[in-house]
Design an enzyme around this catalytic site. Structure first.
Site: not given
Length: 91
Positions: A13-15, A17-18
Protein backbone atom coordinates in the site's frame (compact mmCIF):
# COMPACT_ATOMS: atom_id res chain seq x y z
CA UNK A 1 -17.96 -3.78 11.18
CA UNK A 2 -14.68 -5.06 9.90
CA UNK A 3 -13.07 -7.09 7.16
CA UNK A 4 -9.53 -8.42 6.97
CA UNK A 5 -7.53 -8.48 3.76
CA UNK A 6 -4.23 -10.02 2.77
CA UNK A 7 -2.23 -7.56 0.69
CA UNK A 8 -1.58 -9.04 -2.77
CA UNK A 9 -0.21 -5.99 -4.62
CA UNK A 10 3.52 -6.61 -4.94
CA UNK A 11 4.17 -2.92 -4.18
CA UNK A 12 2.06 -3.02 -1.02
CA UNK A 13 0.00 0.00 0.00
CA UNK A 14 1.91 3.01 -1.31
CA UNK A 15 0.76 6.62 -1.87
CA UNK A 16 -1.69 6.12 -4.76
CA UNK A 17 -3.78 3.31 -3.22
CA UNK A 18 -3.53 4.93 0.21
CA UNK A 19 -5.00 8.10 -1.31
CA UNK A 20 -7.86 6.07 -2.84
CA UNK A 21 -8.64 4.55 0.58
CA UNK A 22 -8.48 7.94 2.34
CA UNK A 23 -10.66 9.62 -0.30
CA UNK A 24 -13.25 6.87 0.04
CA UNK A 25 -13.23 6.95 3.86
CA UNK A 26 -13.67 10.74 3.97
CA UNK A 27 -16.86 10.54 1.87
CA UNK A 28 -18.67 9.08 4.89
CA UNK A 29 -18.88 12.00 7.32
CA UNK A 30 -20.91 10.16 9.97
CA UNK A 31 -18.63 7.16 10.08
CA UNK A 32 -15.17 6.61 11.49
CA UNK A 33 -12.94 4.32 9.49
CA UNK A 34 -9.75 2.69 10.72
CA UNK A 35 -6.99 0.51 9.35
CA UNK A 36 -5.36 -1.97 11.69
CA UNK A 37 -2.17 -3.89 10.96
CA UNK A 38 0.98 -4.99 12.75
CA UNK A 39 -0.57 -4.16 16.14
CA UNK A 40 -1.24 -0.54 15.14
CA UNK A 41 -4.61 1.12 14.48
CA UNK A 42 -4.82 4.37 12.48
CA UNK A 43 -7.61 6.49 11.05
CA UNK A 44 -8.33 5.88 7.38
CA UNK A 45 -8.95 9.61 7.00
CA UNK A 46 -5.21 10.38 7.15
CA UNK A 47 -2.86 9.39 4.36
CA UNK A 48 0.12 9.67 6.70
CA UNK A 49 -1.60 7.29 9.10
CA UNK A 50 -2.19 4.72 6.38
CA UNK A 51 1.35 5.03 5.01
CA UNK A 52 2.80 4.71 8.53
CA UNK A 53 1.56 1.11 8.60
CA UNK A 54 4.21 0.24 5.98
CA UNK A 55 2.04 -2.43 4.39
CA UNK A 56 3.79 -4.81 2.03
CA UNK A 57 2.65 -7.82 0.00
CA UNK A 58 1.62 -10.67 2.29
CA UNK A 59 0.72 -8.44 5.24
CA UNK A 60 -2.80 -8.51 6.64
CA UNK A 61 -4.89 -5.36 6.98
CA UNK A 62 -8.17 -5.03 8.85
CA UNK A 63 -10.54 -2.28 7.76
CA UNK A 64 -12.90 -1.18 10.55
CA UNK A 65 -15.90 1.13 10.26
CA UNK A 66 -18.03 2.56 13.06
CA UNK A 67 -20.99 4.88 12.77
CA UNK A 68 -24.25 5.59 10.98
CA UNK A 69 -22.96 4.54 7.53
CA UNK A 70 -20.59 1.77 8.61
CA UNK A 71 -21.93 -0.87 6.20
CA UNK A 72 -21.87 1.46 3.20
CA UNK A 73 -18.40 2.73 4.10
CA UNK A 74 -16.99 -0.79 4.53
CA UNK A 75 -18.50 -1.88 1.19
CA UNK A 76 -16.95 1.13 -0.56
CA UNK A 77 -13.55 0.46 1.03
CA UNK A 78 -13.72 -3.22 0.07
CA UNK A 79 -14.45 -2.16 -3.51
CA UNK A 80 -11.30 -0.02 -3.52
CA UNK A 81 -9.21 -2.91 -2.18
CA UNK A 82 -10.50 -5.34 -4.81
CA UNK A 83 -10.78 -2.93 -7.75
CA UNK A 84 -7.25 -1.59 -7.21
CA UNK A 85 -5.88 -5.12 -6.89
CA UNK A 86 -4.57 -4.34 -3.42
CA UNK A 87 -5.83 -7.27 -1.45
CA UNK A 88 -8.13 -10.22 -1.13
CA UNK A 89 -10.49 -11.01 1.72
CA UNK A 90 -8.51 -12.98 4.28
CA UNK A 91 -11.28 -14.38 6.52
Amino acid sequence: MQTTFRIIDEDGIHARPATALVNTATKFKGTEAFAEAKGKKVTLKSILGVLSLGLEAGDTLTLITEGSEEAEALNALQEVMVKEGLGEVHE
